[in-house]
Write a protein that holds these residues in place. Structure first.
Motif, PDB file in Angstrom:
ATOM      1  N   HIS A 124      32.894  12.358   1.435  1.00  0.00           N
ATOM      2  CA  HIS A 124      32.661  11.120   2.129  1.00  0.00           C
ATOM      3  C   HIS A 124      32.479  11.327   3.684  1.00  0.00           C
ATOM      4  CE1 HIS A 124      32.833   6.761   2.543  1.00  0.00           C
ATOM      5  NE2 HIS A 124      32.679   6.691   1.371  1.00  0.00           N
ATOM      6  N   MET A 179      33.756  10.147  -8.583  1.00  0.00           N
ATOM      7  CA  MET A 179      33.252  11.485  -8.485  1.00  0.00           C
ATOM      8  C   MET A 179      33.757  12.379  -9.726  1.00  0.00           C
ATOM      9  SD  MET A 179      33.739  12.404  -4.486  1.00  0.00           S
ATOM     10  CE  MET A 179      32.902  13.861  -4.665  1.00  0.00           C
ATOM     11  N   HIS A 200      37.382  14.204  -2.269  1.00  0.00           N
ATOM     12  CA  HIS A 200      36.296  13.044  -2.234  1.00  0.00           C
ATOM     13  C   HIS A 200      36.470  12.686  -0.654  1.00  0.00           C
ATOM     14  CE1 HIS A 200      36.557   8.560  -1.470  1.00  0.00           C
ATOM     15  NE2 HIS A 200      35.273   8.786  -2.590  1.00  0.00           N
ATOM     16  N   CYS A 208      29.804   8.275  -4.750  1.00  0.00           N
ATOM     17  CA  CYS A 208      31.006   8.780  -4.377  1.00  0.00           C
ATOM     18  C   CYS A 208      32.032   7.499  -3.833  1.00  0.00           C
ATOM     19  CB  CYS A 208      31.025   9.913  -3.157  1.00  0.00           C
ATOM     20  SG  CYS A 208      29.754  11.192  -3.680  1.00  0.00           S
TER      21      CYS A 208
END
Length: 247
Positions: free
Chosen positions: A202, A125, A198, A119
């Motif tokens: 994360h 992703m 994302h 990622c």
């Protein structure tokens, strides 16, 4: 080119948002349980310290005034030795209980580190979204020979309609083209289309790792008998950064 060690790749860590949410929830649960357990142990140490200090004061008060200075010194040393012995015993006796939480928390952190390696960016992703599905394959086939205007129109449509599968197809098509034939960069498009997801993913994975790191720091602090200011500050700053990213 560095060789990939495929033997180190886990096969039981689903690459899904649902699994990432599960890891985050479980890590938070275990971190809370460990904080409560350490808190309970430290409370017992605190109660023992107060008890030994109170008993030392009683010894001094029961001693003749002329001998109280000597008695005070003796009682203080005795209380300190008893506390050291108590802390040593409780550290040993509680080790299994602490590791009972730290071990699964460490496994969650390892899973999170693996998922983080997949990622690094929104584009990475997006590259996994609907991989192998007919809809994505059809989108890619339709866009393979598309010109700049057609690709830009598809990109705008994908963002406006939140069509993640179309977004994934566009990233793949753009990435396969030579740099001088790309009407826009895959990274800029992916950031706009998938950047928020994302950042959330994360932050959650970083949170899992931080939960284990913080628990280990608390465990080391208990064993050592004193805090590590630098480590605690580092963890606090990391927690703040993760919270901001999640928001």
């Amino acid at each position: 080119m560095a060789a990939v060690d495929f033997s180190t790749i886990p096969t039981d860590v689903p690459l899904t948002v649902e699994n990432i949410n599960r890891l985050a929830d479980r890590a938070a649960e275990l971190a809370t349980a460990f904080a409560n357990r350490i808190g309970n142990i430290q409370q017992q140490v605190g109660e023992a310290r107060e008890r030994y200090s109170r008993e030392a004061d009683e010894i001094v008060n029961e001693t003749e005034p002329a001998n109280r200075n000597v008695a005070r010194q003796f009682a203080k040393q005795q209380a300190a030795m008893r506390l050291i012995k108590f802390k040593t015993n409780i550290e040993v006796s509680s080790r299994a209980q602490r590791e009972e939480i730290l071990r699964p928390l460490a496994r969650l952190a390892e899973d999170a580190k693996f998922l983080l390696s997949l990622c690094h960016s929104p584009a990475q992703m997006l590259g996994r979204v609907a991989l192998g599905e007919t809809k994505r394959t059809q989108y890619q086939l339709q866009l393979e020979g598309a010109g700049p205007v057609e690709l830009e129109t598809a990109a705008i449509t994908a963002i406006a309609t939140e069509d993640v599968v179309l977004c994934a197809a566009i990233v793949t098509v753009i990435d396969r083209r030579p740099t001088n034939r790309r009407p826009f960069t895959a990274s800029a498009f992916a950031e706009r289309a998938y950047g928020a997801i994302h950042r959330q993913v994360h932050a959650k994975l970083q949170g899992v790792i931080l939960a284990e790191k913080t628990a280990r720091a608390a465990n080391a602090e208990f064993i050592r008998g004193r805090a590590d200011p630098i480590m605690n500050l580092s963890n606090q700053l990391a927690a703040r950064a993760i919270a901001e990213a999640s928001a």
